[in-house]
Design an enzyme around this catalytic site. Structure first.
Site, PDB file in Angstrom:
ATOM      1  N   THR A   5      -1.279  -6.353   5.826  1.00  0.00           N
ATOM      2  CA  THR A   5      -1.377  -6.428   4.373  1.00  0.00           C
ATOM      3  C   THR A   5      -2.700  -5.823   3.916  1.00  0.00           C
ATOM      4  OG1 THR A   5      -2.510  -8.575   4.268  1.00  0.00           O
ATOM      5  CG2 THR A   5      -0.099  -8.611   4.436  1.00  0.00           C
ATOM      6  N   GLU A   6      -2.700  -5.270   2.727  1.00  0.00           N
ATOM      7  CA  GLU A   6      -3.922  -4.726   2.128  1.00  0.00           C
ATOM      8  C   GLU A   6      -3.967  -5.124   0.650  1.00  0.00           C
ATOM      9  OE1 GLU A   6      -6.394  -3.320   3.593  1.00  0.00           O
ATOM     10  OE2 GLU A   6      -5.600  -2.603   5.518  1.00  0.00           O
TER      11      GLU A   6
END
Length: 309
Positions: free
Chosen positions: A278-279
């Site tokens: 995830t970012e």
């Protein structure tokens, strides 16, 4: 186009030697407490989950006293080898705050919901020295998220690989919680160029949440389920002018591909069918710190639900 940006350590075009790494390290200032923020939170979970110290990182040089940090993991109490196992990791880059606190909040608020349905293993802060300095690199100016490989020189990476080694072949999914920040462009990328003796190539920071899938094992339905959940919490990063995100082509709404094992990324260590990095973008004017943590929690819940479905 290459930039003439000058990083204040080293000589342009020359890779750092130990002296430059020591100079970089001397610039790092402790800004928060791993013990207060992470160890205390983990301890509060001990009455509901199995908590273990899976290793210790220790650092020392001529200018610094020995610093040691216990590395903590949280497990489902009703561990059952017949159930799917999901690994959640945060704080591989210590400065990516919502990954650490998102992992801890997921355990506190949601992990019990999955008891007797899935085995959960959570390492909420893989890189505690960097967490305290709000840094990407570890003490040795190494990026742990490029050093998940055999014989890793990064203590943090090696310790996590030892933790999961007895469980290889059992993992259904691994969700690795990260952030992309404005300091990636203002500090980290210039620093890595200087460290490696390479020119700095300016790039664009995406405004919003996105995911990194594995080039060698793409799982578009898994990524789409996470994006669908997260977009209810915060906005998804659009493509840049070149049709991509951070130099990689957009393969779906909010999704790019990286070669996880080849690059030594954390999300490539389990051999799980479903993997995702995830970012979150905490510097967006459209997102608050609370939204960033909530987005990480939503991503983990969606990933676990997908595995169970």
């Amino acid at each position: 186009m290459s930039s003439t940006y000058f990083y204040p350590i080293g000589i342009p075009g020359q890779a750092w030697a130990p002296a430059e790494r020591a100079q970089w390290r001397a610039r790092q200032v402790r800004q928060r407490s791993y013990a207060d923020d992470v160890l205390t939170a983990v301890e509060r979970l001990r009455n509901r989950f199995d908590v273990e110290t899976y290793g210790e990182v220790a650092y020392v040089d001529a200018q610094h006293p020995v610093e040691t940090f216990p590395l903590m993991a949280i497990r489902s109490r009703q561990w059952d080898k017949s159930l799917p196992t999901v690994l959640i990791t945060g704080g591989v880059h210590g400065y990516e705050t919502s990954g650490v606190h998102g992992a801890l909040r997921f355990v506190d608020a949601h992990a019990a919901e999955y008891a007797a349905r899935v085995n959960l293993l959570v390492a909420p802060c893989v890189s505690p020295w960097a967490y305290e300095r709000i840094q990407r690199w570890n003490f040795d100016a190494l990026d742990p998220n490029r050093n998940f490989r055999a014989g890793s020189p990064a203590q943090e990476s090696a310790a996590l690989m030892r933790l999961i080694a007895p469980l290889l072949g059992q993992f259904a999914a691994h969700i690795d919680l990260h952030e992309t920040t404005d300091t990636d462009e203002s500090e980290y990328r210039p620093a890595v160029a200087a460290r490696d003796g390479k020119p700095f190539e300016p790039a664009t920071i995406p405004d919003g949440f996105y995911l990194v899938d594995d080039t060698a094992n793409p799982q578009p339905a898994f990524q789409a389920a996470i994006i669908d959940a997260v977009q209810r919490v915060t906005h998804i990063a659009p493509a840049d002018a070149q049709g991509g995100i951070i130099g990689s082509p957009l393969v779906a709404h909010g999704v790019i591909h990286y070669a996880m094992k080849e690059l030594g990324l954390c999300a490539g260590i389990t051999g799980a069918r479903y993997t995702s990095t995830t970012e979150v973008y905490p510097d967006s004017p459209r997102a608050t710190p609370e939204q960033c943590i909530a987005a990480q929690v939503a991503a983990v819940c969606a990933g676990v639900e997908f595995v169970l479905a």
